[in-house]
Scaffold this motif. Sequence first.
Motif, PDB file in Angstrom:
ATOM      1  N   ASN A  70       0.757  -1.278   0.448  1.00  0.00           N
ATOM      2  CA  ASN A  70       0.369  -0.224   0.287  1.00  0.00           C
ATOM      3  C   ASN A  70       1.197   1.610   0.258  1.00  0.00           C
ATOM      4  O   ASN A  70       1.908   1.424   1.087  1.00  0.00           O
ATOM      5  CB  ASN A  70      -0.968   0.076   1.329  1.00  0.00           C
ATOM      6  CG  ASN A  70      -2.034  -1.232   1.148  1.00  0.00           C
ATOM      7  OD1 ASN A  70      -2.447  -1.281  -0.035  1.00  0.00           O
ATOM      8  ND2 ASN A  70      -2.155  -1.602   2.436  1.00  0.00           N
ATOM      9  N   LEU A  71       0.464   2.233  -0.877  1.00  0.00           N
ATOM     10  CA  LEU A  71       1.296   3.219  -0.924  1.00  0.00           C
ATOM     11  C   LEU A  71       0.425   4.719  -1.109  1.00  0.00           C
ATOM     12  O   LEU A  71      -0.919   4.501  -1.329  1.00  0.00           O
ATOM     13  CB  LEU A  71       1.788   3.942  -2.077  1.00  0.00           C
ATOM     14  CG  LEU A  71       2.277   2.658  -2.780  1.00  0.00           C
ATOM     15  CD1 LEU A  71       3.081   3.178  -4.552  1.00  0.00           C
ATOM     16  CD2 LEU A  71       3.949   2.355  -2.319  1.00  0.00           C
ATOM     17  N   ARG A  72       0.483   5.738  -0.371  1.00  0.00           N
ATOM     18  CA  ARG A  72       0.118   6.879  -0.030  1.00  0.00           C
ATOM     19  C   ARG A  72       0.709   8.256  -0.552  1.00  0.00           C
ATOM     20  O   ARG A  72       1.670   8.742  -0.576  1.00  0.00           O
ATOM     21  CB  ARG A  72      -0.334   6.980   1.337  1.00  0.00           C
ATOM     22  CG  ARG A  72      -1.588   8.707   1.721  1.00  0.00           C
ATOM     23  CD  ARG A  72      -1.648   8.113   2.996  1.00  0.00           C
ATOM     24  NE  ARG A  72      -0.794   9.774   3.717  1.00  0.00           N
ATOM     25  CZ  ARG A  72      -0.047   9.634   5.297  1.00  0.00           C
ATOM     26  NH1 ARG A  72      -0.395   8.330   6.113  1.00  0.00           N
ATOM     27  NH2 ARG A  72       0.494  10.502   5.616  1.00  0.00           N
ATOM     28  N   PHE A 113      -4.170   7.353  -2.849  1.00  0.00           N
ATOM     29  CA  PHE A 113      -4.421   5.398  -1.729  1.00  0.00           C
ATOM     30  C   PHE A 113      -4.163   4.856  -3.064  1.00  0.00           C
ATOM     31  O   PHE A 113      -5.130   4.559  -3.833  1.00  0.00           O
ATOM     32  CB  PHE A 113      -4.969   5.600  -1.087  1.00  0.00           C
ATOM     33  CG  PHE A 113      -5.160   6.055   0.166  1.00  0.00           C
ATOM     34  CD1 PHE A 113      -4.464   5.805   1.381  1.00  0.00           C
ATOM     35  CD2 PHE A 113      -5.589   7.633   0.521  1.00  0.00           C
ATOM     36  CE1 PHE A 113      -4.568   6.441   2.933  1.00  0.00           C
ATOM     37  CE2 PHE A 113      -5.734   8.138   1.893  1.00  0.00           C
ATOM     38  CZ  PHE A 113      -4.546   8.146   2.969  1.00  0.00           C
ATOM     39  N   VAL A 114      -3.051   4.043  -2.801  1.00  0.00           N
ATOM     40  CA  VAL A 114      -2.448   3.090  -3.860  1.00  0.00           C
ATOM     41  C   VAL A 114      -1.730   1.975  -3.500  1.00  0.00           C
ATOM     42  O   VAL A 114      -1.278   2.196  -2.920  1.00  0.00           O
ATOM     43  CB  VAL A 114      -2.031   3.605  -5.280  1.00  0.00           C
ATOM     44  CG1 VAL A 114      -1.208   3.759  -5.509  1.00  0.00           C
ATOM     45  CG2 VAL A 114      -2.571   2.306  -6.657  1.00  0.00           C
ATOM     46  N   ALA A 115      -2.079   0.716  -4.539  1.00  0.00           N
ATOM     47  CA  ALA A 115      -1.753  -0.431  -4.481  1.00  0.00           C
ATOM     48  C   ALA A 115      -0.468  -1.215  -5.412  1.00  0.00           C
ATOM     49  O   ALA A 115      -0.825  -0.129  -6.511  1.00  0.00           O
ATOM     50  CB  ALA A 115      -2.384  -1.765  -3.710  1.00  0.00           C
ATOM     51  N   LEU A 116       0.884  -0.172  -4.669  1.00  0.00           N
ATOM     52  CA  LEU A 116       2.132  -0.667  -5.772  1.00  0.00           C
ATOM     53  C   LEU A 116       1.279  -1.487  -7.038  1.00  0.00           C
ATOM     54  O   LEU A 116       1.331  -1.457  -8.448  1.00  0.00           O
ATOM     55  CB  LEU A 116       2.515  -1.297  -5.577  1.00  0.00           C
ATOM     56  CG  LEU A 116       4.582  -1.291  -6.795  1.00  0.00           C
ATOM     57  CD1 LEU A 116       4.676   0.070  -7.422  1.00  0.00           C
ATOM     58  CD2 LEU A 116       6.064  -1.596  -6.445  1.00  0.00           C
ATOM     59  N   GLY A 117       0.260  -3.199  -6.873  1.00  0.00           N
ATOM     60  CA  GLY A 117      -0.133  -3.953  -7.696  1.00  0.00           C
ATOM     61  C   GLY A 117      -0.820  -3.276  -8.709  1.00  0.00           C
ATOM     62  O   GLY A 117      -1.064  -3.770  -9.783  1.00  0.00           O
ATOM     63  N   GLU A 118      -1.767  -2.422  -8.011  1.00  0.00           N
ATOM     64  CA  GLU A 118      -2.882  -1.759  -9.018  1.00  0.00           C
ATOM     65  C   GLU A 118      -1.802  -0.832 -10.049  1.00  0.00           C
ATOM     66  O   GLU A 118      -2.621  -0.336 -11.295  1.00  0.00           O
ATOM     67  CB  GLU A 118      -3.487  -0.594  -8.183  1.00  0.00           C
ATOM     68  CG  GLU A 118      -4.478  -0.987  -7.397  1.00  0.00           C
ATOM     69  CD  GLU A 118      -5.188  -0.142  -6.775  1.00  0.00           C
ATOM     70  OE1 GLU A 118      -6.334  -0.270  -7.383  1.00  0.00           O
ATOM     71  OE2 GLU A 118      -5.302   0.055  -5.653  1.00  0.00           O
ATOM     72  N   VAL A 119      -0.833  -0.638 -10.107  1.00  0.00           N
ATOM     73  CA  VAL A 119       0.064   0.449 -10.937  1.00  0.00           C
ATOM     74  C   VAL A 119       0.190  -0.063 -11.944  1.00  0.00           C
ATOM     75  O   VAL A 119       0.473  -0.468 -13.082  1.00  0.00           O
ATOM     76  CB  VAL A 119       0.859   1.373 -10.626  1.00  0.00           C
ATOM     77  CG1 VAL A 119       1.522   2.646 -11.482  1.00  0.00           C
ATOM     78  CG2 VAL A 119       0.220   2.494  -9.063  1.00  0.00           C
ATOM     79  N   ILE A 120       0.909  -1.512 -11.605  1.00  0.00           N
ATOM     80  CA  ILE A 120       1.842  -2.223 -12.332  1.00  0.00           C
ATOM     81  C   ILE A 120       1.012  -2.879 -13.287  1.00  0.00           C
ATOM     82  O   ILE A 120       0.705  -2.996 -14.171  1.00  0.00           O
ATOM     83  CB  ILE A 120       2.810  -3.523 -11.711  1.00  0.00           C
ATOM     84  CG1 ILE A 120       3.658  -2.987 -11.198  1.00  0.00           C
ATOM     85  CG2 ILE A 120       3.537  -4.841 -13.038  1.00  0.00           C
ATOM     86  CD1 ILE A 120       4.848  -3.347 -10.356  1.00  0.00           C
ATOM     87  N   GLY A 121      -0.357  -3.442 -12.691  1.00  0.00           N
ATOM     88  CA  GLY A 121      -1.659  -4.099 -13.185  1.00  0.00           C
ATOM     89  C   GLY A 121      -2.202  -3.117 -14.629  1.00  0.00           C
ATOM     90  O   GLY A 121      -3.190  -4.306 -15.040  1.00  0.00           O
ATOM     91  N   ALA A 122      -1.726  -2.065 -14.434  1.00  0.00           N
ATOM     92  CA  ALA A 122      -2.922  -0.931 -15.421  1.00  0.00           C
ATOM     93  C   ALA A 122      -2.478  -0.870 -16.479  1.00  0.00           C
ATOM     94  O   ALA A 122      -1.078  -1.418 -16.638  1.00  0.00           O
ATOM     95  CB  ALA A 122      -2.545   0.615 -14.605  1.00  0.00           C
ATOM     96  N   LEU A 159      -1.360   4.874 -14.239  1.00  0.00           N
ATOM     97  CA  LEU A 159      -3.096   4.939 -13.504  1.00  0.00           C
ATOM     98  C   LEU A 159      -2.882   6.346 -13.283  1.00  0.00           C
ATOM     99  O   LEU A 159      -2.042   6.876 -12.462  1.00  0.00           O
ATOM    100  CB  LEU A 159      -2.739   3.919 -11.964  1.00  0.00           C
ATOM    101  CG  LEU A 159      -3.740   3.648 -10.775  1.00  0.00           C
ATOM    102  CD1 LEU A 159      -5.004   3.057 -11.888  1.00  0.00           C
ATOM    103  CD2 LEU A 159      -3.427   3.009  -9.753  1.00  0.00           C
ATOM    104  N   GLU A 160      -4.112   6.872 -13.633  1.00  0.00           N
ATOM    105  CA  GLU A 160      -5.013   7.988 -12.951  1.00  0.00           C
ATOM    106  C   GLU A 160      -5.224   7.972 -11.756  1.00  0.00           C
ATOM    107  O   GLU A 160      -6.439   7.257 -11.609  1.00  0.00           O
ATOM    108  CB  GLU A 160      -5.306   8.949 -13.767  1.00  0.00           C
ATOM    109  CG  GLU A 160      -5.680  10.374 -13.954  1.00  0.00           C
ATOM    110  CD  GLU A 160      -5.540  10.769 -14.952  1.00  0.00           C
ATOM    111  OE1 GLU A 160      -6.337  12.686 -14.741  1.00  0.00           O
ATOM    112  OE2 GLU A 160      -6.353  10.691 -16.233  1.00  0.00           O
ATOM    113  N   ARG A 161      -5.446   8.811 -11.188  1.00  0.00           N
ATOM    114  CA  ARG A 161      -6.278   9.058  -9.971  1.00  0.00           C
ATOM    115  C   ARG A 161      -6.617  10.405  -9.397  1.00  0.00           C
ATOM    116  O   ARG A 161      -5.314  11.368  -9.094  1.00  0.00           O
ATOM    117  CB  ARG A 161      -5.262   8.136  -8.221  1.00  0.00           C
ATOM    118  CG  ARG A 161      -5.213   6.350  -8.156  1.00  0.00           C
ATOM    119  CD  ARG A 161      -6.558   5.982  -8.094  1.00  0.00           C
ATOM    120  NE  ARG A 161      -7.281   5.026  -8.023  1.00  0.00           N
ATOM    121  CZ  ARG A 161      -7.114   3.169  -7.233  1.00  0.00           C
ATOM    122  NH1 ARG A 161      -6.359   3.823  -6.596  1.00  0.00           N
ATOM    123  NH2 ARG A 161      -6.955   2.490  -8.024  1.00  0.00           N
ATOM    124  N   PRO A 162      -7.533  10.447  -8.388  1.00  0.00           N
ATOM    125  CA  PRO A 162      -8.151  11.727  -7.887  1.00  0.00           C
ATOM    126  C   PRO A 162      -7.751  11.825  -6.604  1.00  0.00           C
ATOM    127  O   PRO A 162      -7.190  10.680  -5.806  1.00  0.00           O
ATOM    128  CB  PRO A 162      -9.216  11.587  -8.074  1.00  0.00           C
ATOM    129  CG  PRO A 162      -9.489  10.452  -7.955  1.00  0.00           C
ATOM    130  CD  PRO A 162      -9.028   9.499  -8.925  1.00  0.00           C
TER     131      PRO A 162
END
Length: 580
Positions: free
Chosen positions: A96-98, A121-130, A135-138
């Motif tokens: 988990n990253l913030r 907030f995002v998980a590193l796996g979400e960025v790699i899996g995007a 990955l763009e986050r509000p």
Amino acid sequence: MGTNPIPFAGVPVDAGTGARLCGGAPALTWSRNGPARNLLDMDTFSKSDPVVVLFVQGSGSSEWKEFGRTEVIDNTLNPDFVRKFVLDYYFEEKQNLRFDVYNVDSKSCSALKQDFLGQAFVALGEVIGAQRGRLERPLTGVPGKRCGTILLLAEELSNCRDIITMQLCANKLDKKDFFGKSDPFLVFYRSNEDGTFTICHKTEVVKNTLNPVWQPFTIPVRALCNGDYDRTVKIDVYDWDRDGSHDFIGEFATSYRELSRAQSQFTVYEVGLWVGSGGGRTAHSGTDPPLCPQVLNPRKKCKKKKYVNSGTVTLLSFSVESEFTFVDYIRGGTQLNFTVAIDFTASNGLPSQPTSLHYVSPYQLSAYALALKAVGEVIQDYDSDKLFPAYGFGAKVPPDGKISHQFPLNNNAENPSCCGIEGVLESYLQSLRTVQLYGPTNFAPVINQVAGTAAQVTDGSQYHVLLIITDGVISDMLQTKEAIVTASALPMSIIIVGVGPAEFEAMEELDGDEVRLSSRGRFAERDIVQFVPFRDYVDDSGNQVLSMARLAKDVLAEIPEQLLSYMKTRDIKPRRADPE
């Protein structure tokens, strides 16, 4: 637009650091189009001066620790940051990253004394899996305000993933054995920064010949030269002796760059000549001057005044292939499809009783729910639609009370997929209220079900992971072994988590770490099963978050290698990510 460095607590990461890490450590870095857009404007007479602070959360911990900060960008609401964050990536962990964004108004190091612009907030796996690892986050966190967005890009840092395949032969080597010819072999050494040498490869021994031809062999570039193409590689030639006192025949030196020339032409090296770096000459240009001064083997120089060399070694072939990584395939679009199968046999105990493994306590999750969340919350980051087929087995299901070994938990046979891991949990809890726990414990039907789906797409774009959670002994062992052997040729892996106090000896046979699983004379193409008993991961203090982290780390650790083994056996290369 100017940049100003800012001091910070935590790990300092300067711009460009970590750009040549061997072994494939990914870096969380910024999109070239800019990591933040439309930030809040907190300055009266100019625009904000933003900085991004990265916090990381330890595995199984709720505590956030600062990892690093970007530079400050003056007077802009659309900053393009240069500084990268280099992070170690572990597929099997929920990392988990913030990202907190601040407007820097003072020289204080404390973020509390700066204007808060929002966070993501995002998980590193979400960025790699995007898609394209982007990955763009509000940004959120400022009540009543639209805080803009942050763009994240994950890329893998590696320049030494190439694998070399080469073959060598020798001609007219010195004779070392009294009653026969030599038994030659080669020893490769990588030079170190301090001038010493480290052995990195030995060829096989070719018996009784002065003109050996060694078998082709492979070696990683990082093992041969640590990614430095001009680093000296020393090769010693020995005559093998049974007692281990091998006779030195001679030596020569080269480099990766020089070896690579053999992709278009043979290269011949004189054994017994020490050359500082390089020293080979092409077969068709033997009169070319040597690259570096040559020094005769002193042992030979004393014995033979006309000594030229102790033979020659010829590089017959040299090829290089890239060693693709798990991240290469994920970035290329490979989707992980997660399927769940839960044991509803009567041996689990009545769900309404506190002694049941399915008991739903208002204070904590059951072992089944913990295992499901532990594995599912990691894998879901690599599945774009977040729709997970979920089945139960070993229960009598309504309306007719027939025993089923692959009934959909959501009671929808046409579409057994649940929305996210929370959707799977809801369907699981609902099934506990509507089905009758019964038996037997059959795995084969659900394995065959997932295998049938996996067989429909075998081009590497889809990979399936089946999680089976069970409390006891398999009733259909022969059929299960047959199903696994068949599935080993397909893009899928199987995770089995055993819950409760039962003995699980039979499961160890399915986990083919020691002996490759076989059925009716057929052996599994790959080891695709990982079994663990959940009790081995339960935290003594009752910390369920820590228990889940430990379980996920162990059961998911083999998935990347299993995926790579499938791709390699089918010669499937990662798809190129679409250009940005």
